[in-house]
Structures are given as C-alpha cells and as structure tokens.
Scaffold this active site. Structure first.
Site, PDB file in Angstrom:
ATOM      1  N   TYR A 124       1.303  40.843  80.586  1.00  0.00           N
ATOM      2  CA  TYR A 124       0.912  39.851  81.608  1.00  0.00           C
ATOM      3  C   TYR A 124       1.273  38.439  81.140  1.00  0.00           C
ATOM      4  O   TYR A 124       1.886  37.666  81.879  1.00  0.00           O
ATOM      5  CB  TYR A 124      -0.597  39.971  81.863  1.00  0.00           C
ATOM      6  CG  TYR A 124      -1.153  38.982  82.867  1.00  0.00           C
ATOM      7  CD1 TYR A 124      -1.003  39.182  84.240  1.00  0.00           C
ATOM      8  CD2 TYR A 124      -1.851  37.847  82.449  1.00  0.00           C
ATOM      9  CE1 TYR A 124      -1.525  38.277  85.162  1.00  0.00           C
ATOM     10  CE2 TYR A 124      -2.384  36.945  83.356  1.00  0.00           C
ATOM     11  CZ  TYR A 124      -2.217  37.168  84.721  1.00  0.00           C
ATOM     12  OH  TYR A 124      -2.737  36.268  85.626  1.00  0.00           O
TER      13      TYR A 124
ATOM     14  N   LYS B 108       3.908  36.043  83.017  1.00  0.00           N
ATOM     15  CA  LYS B 108       3.463  34.762  83.576  1.00  0.00           C
ATOM     16  C   LYS B 108       4.181  33.585  82.893  1.00  0.00           C
ATOM     17  O   LYS B 108       4.371  32.536  83.519  1.00  0.00           O
ATOM     18  CB  LYS B 108       1.942  34.629  83.446  1.00  0.00           C
ATOM     19  CG  LYS B 108       1.179  35.566  84.375  1.00  0.00           C
ATOM     20  CD  LYS B 108       1.412  35.217  85.841  1.00  0.00           C
ATOM     21  CE  LYS B 108       0.611  36.084  86.791  1.00  0.00           C
ATOM     22  NZ  LYS B 108       0.876  35.782  88.209  1.00  0.00           N
TER      23      LYS B 108
ATOM     24  N   ILE C 169     -10.651  31.893  87.586  1.00  0.00           N
ATOM     25  CA  ILE C 169     -10.981  31.789  89.002  1.00  0.00           C
ATOM     26  C   ILE C 169     -11.766  33.032  89.435  1.00  0.00           C
ATOM     27  O   ILE C 169     -11.400  34.158  89.052  1.00  0.00           O
ATOM     28  CB  ILE C 169      -9.696  31.667  89.860  1.00  0.00           C
ATOM     29  CG1 ILE C 169      -8.745  30.602  89.274  1.00  0.00           C
ATOM     30  CG2 ILE C 169     -10.037  31.350  91.319  1.00  0.00           C
ATOM     31  CD1 ILE C 169      -9.310  29.202  89.154  1.00  0.00           C
TER      32      ILE C 169
ATOM     33  N   ASN D 251       2.349  35.032  95.315  1.00  0.00           N
ATOM     34  CA  ASN D 251       1.014  35.068  94.710  1.00  0.00           C
ATOM     35  C   ASN D 251       0.631  36.427  94.160  1.00  0.00           C
ATOM     36  O   ASN D 251      -0.139  36.515  93.204  1.00  0.00           O
ATOM     37  CB  ASN D 251      -0.001  34.634  95.788  1.00  0.00           C
ATOM     38  CG  ASN D 251      -1.420  34.999  95.426  1.00  0.00           C
ATOM     39  OD1 ASN D 251      -2.052  34.309  94.633  1.00  0.00           O
ATOM     40  ND2 ASN D 251      -1.940  36.092  96.001  1.00  0.00           N
TER      41      ASN D 251
ATOM     42  N   VAL E 259       5.516  44.180  97.163  1.00  0.00           N
ATOM     43  CA  VAL E 259       6.520  43.241  96.645  1.00  0.00           C
ATOM     44  C   VAL E 259       7.498  43.875  95.670  1.00  0.00           C
ATOM     45  O   VAL E 259       8.478  43.245  95.283  1.00  0.00           O
ATOM     46  CB  VAL E 259       5.854  41.994  95.979  1.00  0.00           C
ATOM     47  CG1 VAL E 259       5.075  41.184  96.994  1.00  0.00           C
ATOM     48  CG2 VAL E 259       4.992  42.410  94.792  1.00  0.00           C
TER      49      VAL E 259
ATOM     50  N   ALA F  99       3.479  37.555  79.017  1.00  0.00           N
ATOM     51  CA  ALA F  99       4.937  37.398  78.983  1.00  0.00           C
ATOM     52  C   ALA F  99       5.499  37.205  80.389  1.00  0.00           C
ATOM     53  O   ALA F  99       6.354  36.343  80.620  1.00  0.00           O
ATOM     54  CB  ALA F  99       5.577  38.621  78.312  1.00  0.00           C
TER      55      ALA F  99
HETATM   56  N1  LIG Z   1      -8.219  34.962  89.084  1.00  0.00           N
HETATM   57  C1  LIG Z   1      -7.774  34.305  88.046  1.00  0.00           C
HETATM   58  O1  LIG Z   1      -8.574  33.887  87.210  1.00  0.00           O
HETATM   59  C2  LIG Z   1      -6.293  34.040  87.875  1.00  0.00           C
HETATM   60  C3  LIG Z   1      -5.931  33.252  86.783  1.00  0.00           C
HETATM   61  C4  LIG Z   1      -4.590  32.972  86.588  1.00  0.00           C
HETATM   62  C5  LIG Z   1      -3.625  33.476  87.450  1.00  0.00           C
HETATM   63  N2  LIG Z   1      -3.996  34.244  88.506  1.00  0.00           N
HETATM   64  C6  LIG Z   1      -2.914  34.746  89.373  1.00  0.00           C
HETATM   65  O2  LIG Z   1      -3.148  34.389  90.720  1.00  0.00           O
HETATM   66  C7  LIG Z   1      -2.605  35.386  91.593  1.00  0.00           C
HETATM   67  C8  LIG Z   1      -3.701  35.878  92.515  1.00  0.00           C
HETATM   68  O3  LIG Z   1      -4.714  36.455  91.704  1.00  0.00           O
HETATM   69  P1  LIG Z   1      -6.166  36.817  92.208  1.00  0.00           P
HETATM   70  O4  LIG Z   1      -7.099  36.447  91.143  1.00  0.00           O
HETATM   71  O5  LIG Z   1      -6.378  36.365  93.593  1.00  0.00           O
HETATM   72  O6  LIG Z   1      -6.041  38.427  92.128  1.00  0.00           O
HETATM   73  P2  LIG Z   1      -6.602  39.577  93.054  1.00  0.00           P
HETATM   74  O7  LIG Z   1      -6.562  40.797  92.211  1.00  0.00           O
HETATM   75  O8  LIG Z   1      -7.875  39.156  93.685  1.00  0.00           O
HETATM   76  O9  LIG Z   1      -5.452  39.648  94.182  1.00  0.00           O
HETATM   77  C9  LIG Z   1      -4.151  40.044  93.875  1.00  0.00           C
HETATM   78  C10 LIG Z   1      -3.442  40.409  95.159  1.00  0.00           C
HETATM   79  O10 LIG Z   1      -2.126  40.884  94.840  1.00  0.00           O
HETATM   80  C11 LIG Z   1      -1.915  42.057  95.609  1.00  0.00           C
HETATM   81  N3  LIG Z   1      -0.918  42.952  95.017  1.00  0.00           N
HETATM   82  C12 LIG Z   1      -0.980  43.649  93.858  1.00  0.00           C
HETATM   83  N4  LIG Z   1       0.112  44.410  93.721  1.00  0.00           N
HETATM   84  C13 LIG Z   1       0.885  44.194  94.821  1.00  0.00           C
HETATM   85  C14 LIG Z   1       2.134  44.705  95.263  1.00  0.00           C
HETATM   86  N5  LIG Z   1       2.835  45.612  94.542  1.00  0.00           N
HETATM   87  N6  LIG Z   1       2.642  44.246  96.444  1.00  0.00           N
HETATM   88  C15 LIG Z   1       1.956  43.336  97.181  1.00  0.00           C
HETATM   89  N7  LIG Z   1       0.764  42.843  96.820  1.00  0.00           N
HETATM   90  C16 LIG Z   1       0.234  43.269  95.648  1.00  0.00           C
HETATM   91  C17 LIG Z   1      -3.283  42.709  95.673  1.00  0.00           C
HETATM   92  O11 LIG Z   1      -3.343  43.705  96.700  1.00  0.00           O
HETATM   93  C18 LIG Z   1      -4.156  41.512  95.921  1.00  0.00           C
HETATM   94  O12 LIG Z   1      -4.206  41.177  97.280  1.00  0.00           O
HETATM   95  C19 LIG Z   1      -2.041  36.482  90.690  1.00  0.00           C
HETATM   96  O13 LIG Z   1      -0.655  36.305  90.511  1.00  0.00           O
HETATM   97  C20 LIG Z   1      -2.794  36.258  89.391  1.00  0.00           C
HETATM   98  O14 LIG Z   1      -2.123  36.759  88.268  1.00  0.00           O
HETATM   99  C21 LIG Z   1      -5.321  34.547  88.732  1.00  0.00           C
END
Ligand SMILES: NC(=O)c1ccc[n+]([C@@H]2O[C@H](COP(=O)([O-])OP(=O)(O)OC[C@H]3O[C@@H](n4cnc5c(N)ncnc54)[C@H](O)[C@@H]3O)[C@@H](O)[C@H]2O)c1
Length: 250
Positions: free
Chosen positions: A151, A155, A184, A85, A59, A153
């Site tokens: 992060y 988000k 999560i 995402n 991305v 900032a």
């Molecule tokens: N897990 C949590 O508790 C939580 C809480 C709040 C927000 N989030 C947000 O939800 C979203 C998903 O998080 P998650 O927990 O599933 O994380 P995860 O680490 O399990 O998955 C993140 C995904 O993003 C992909 N990614 C990273 N860099 C990339 C790039 N340059 N190009 C394309 N893809 C890329 C990774 O390969 C992975 O598939 C994220 O934006 C995260 O910040 C997660």
C-alpha cells in the site's frame, strides 16, 4: 454544467466527495463496485436538487473504464474532472505478501488511476481544460506503514503519477494534483483487521496536532478546491490533509 467522474464513490471519502460536487452544481458520475451504496449516493444528490447517475465500475477493468468514459463523452462531451479515489489497504506481513496481493493493490491503488486518465484525457485535452485529482496517503508521501508495504509503495507511486501526468498534460490546459489524507474516519481506517480500528483511531486523535481524526468531508472539500478555478495555477502537487500530523512534533 460540469461533469465529474468519481471512482469508489459509494462510501467514505468518495461518497463525501460526490455529495460535495453535487452541492457545488456538478453533474456527478458516481462509480463503484458497491452498487447499492453507489446508487444511494446518486439518489441522495438528485433528492437534494442536483444531477447524478450511478455506474458500476470495477477500476481494474480497462475495457469497462474505456466503455464508460466513451458513453459519458457521447452523452455529455469531455469530462471536466476525474477523482481517482478507489483504493484498498489490506494488512499483510511481508512474509505472507504474495505476488498476487502486491499486484492487486497496485492495480487498484495506482494503475487504475492511469487507466482512467488515459481513457478520459484525449477529449479533455481537445477541450483544453480539466482537472484530475488522485488519492495518495500520508503513508505514500511521508510515513512507512508496516505490514502494508504494498500500500505504501502504491501510494508513493501516486505521487510520481501525479507529477508525470501534470507535466505531460499541462500544455493542453489540464491540471493534475493529489491529496494525501491523514487518519480519516471511514470503513478503511475503522477496519480492525486491516487498519487502526475504532479504538486506534480515537487514540490517534491524541497525537494529531488539531486534536481530532479527520472526517471524509475534510478531504472532499480540498478535492473540490483542487478542481476549482481557485487552484488554476496549481499542478503536479500532492497536498497532505492531516490535521497537522506530518508537521507535528510528538
Ligand atoms: N481513510 C483514511 O484514513 C485514508 C487515509 C489515506 C488515504 N486514503 C485513501 O482515500 C481513498 C478513499 O478511502 P476511504 O477511506 O474512503 O476507503 P473506503 O474503504 O471507505 O472506500 C474505498 C472505496 O473504493 C472502492 N473500491 C475498492 N476496490 C475497487 C475496485 N476494484 N473498483 C472500484 N472501486 C473499488 C470501494 O468499494 C469503496 O467504495 C483510498 O484511495 C484510500 O487509500 C484513506
């Protein structure tokens, strides 16, 4: 058939979201830098009778984003839904926080969302409909997160991005909303180096009013709702999905 493009859909919340959209009858464009994982998600959707395809997409690349969106539009017409995402959350104390790490986090966690919407929105506007969902975090809408200020900032920036895009695109029938997950159970939260780790995550359940950490499906179902006609009058909002964490008193 409606088409959804999801970034970072090989694992975690993105994967659960891809599976949920597949079940709901969307053609799912699974994208990620994790090629094996992403391809497996697309195969799983197809094996369950749905339609999906995997495309490698980093991305951070404007060119790759533009090329993929143009190819999908040539094949299927305007996209119906975008789920921005993909994200990283690296733990870095302020004294070690380089300009490069700040920029990398902002590039993936915020700028990439604009990149995707910029590429796909002209055709969506011409079609007069569509939905965009961006992933923020409780660390972006309410909490500060020590050693993750880049992060937090970025988000928080997602909240502003969602508001601005919502107003700019509303007149052409596009809705833009955000989801702010709590804790999560994914690779991100399970990382001992960068986040709570497995033990920290279990402890977190004690102060989450609903008494449990969230599962990726808990977020995926809300994203699917925001994409649906059920959310037809909703735009510019970022919804916390956190088991009551932010409103809890402890
Ligand atoms: N897990 C949590 O508790 C939580 C809480 C709040 C927000 N989030 C947000 O939800 C979203 C998903 O998080 P998650 O927990 O599933 O994380 P995860 O680490 O399990 O998955 C993140 C995904 O993003 C992909 N990614 C990273 N860099 C990339 C790039 N340059 N190009 C394309 N893809 C890329 C990774 O390969 C992975 O598939 C994220 O934006 C995260 O910040 C997660």
């Amino acid at each position: 058939m409606k088409t959804v493009l999801i970034t970072g859909a090989g694992i975690g919340i993105g994967r659960a979201t891809a599976l949920a959209f597949g079940k709901a009858g969307y053609r799912v464009i699974v994208t990620d830098i994790l090629e094996n994982e992403g391809a497996a998600v697309a195969e799983q959707i197809i094996a369950s009778g749905g339609q999906a395809e995997f495309h490698a997409l980093d991305v951070t690349s404007t060119e790759a984003t533009d090329v993929l969106v143009a190819k999908l539009e040539a094949d299927y017409g305007a996209l119906d839904c975008l789920v921005a995402n993909a994200g990283i959350a690296h733990k870095v104390p302020l004294t070690d926080l380089s300009d490069e790490k700040w920029d990398q986090t902002f590039d993936i966690d915020l700028k990439a969302m604009m990149r995707l919407v910029r590429a796909a929105s002209p055709a969506m506007r011409a079609a007069g409909q569509g939905s965009v969902i961006c992933l923020s975090s409780i660390m972006g809408v309410a909490y500060g997160w020590d050693e993750h200020v880049h992060y937090s900032a970025a988000k928080s920036g997602v909240v502003g991005l969602v508001r601005g895009l919502a107003v700019e695109l509303a007149g052409d029938g596009l809705r833009v909303n955000g989801v702010a997950p709590g804790y999560i159970r994914t690779a991100q939260a399970l990382s001992r180096q960068h986040s709570l780790g497995p033990e920290g995550l279990e402890k977190a359940a004690d102060f989450i009013p609903m008494g449990r950490v969230g599962e990726p499906e808990d977020i995926a179902d809300v994203i699917l709702f925001l994409a649906s006609d059920g959310a037809r009058y909703m735009t510019g909002q970022t919804v916390a999905v956190d088991g009551g964490l932010l409103v809890g008193r402890y």
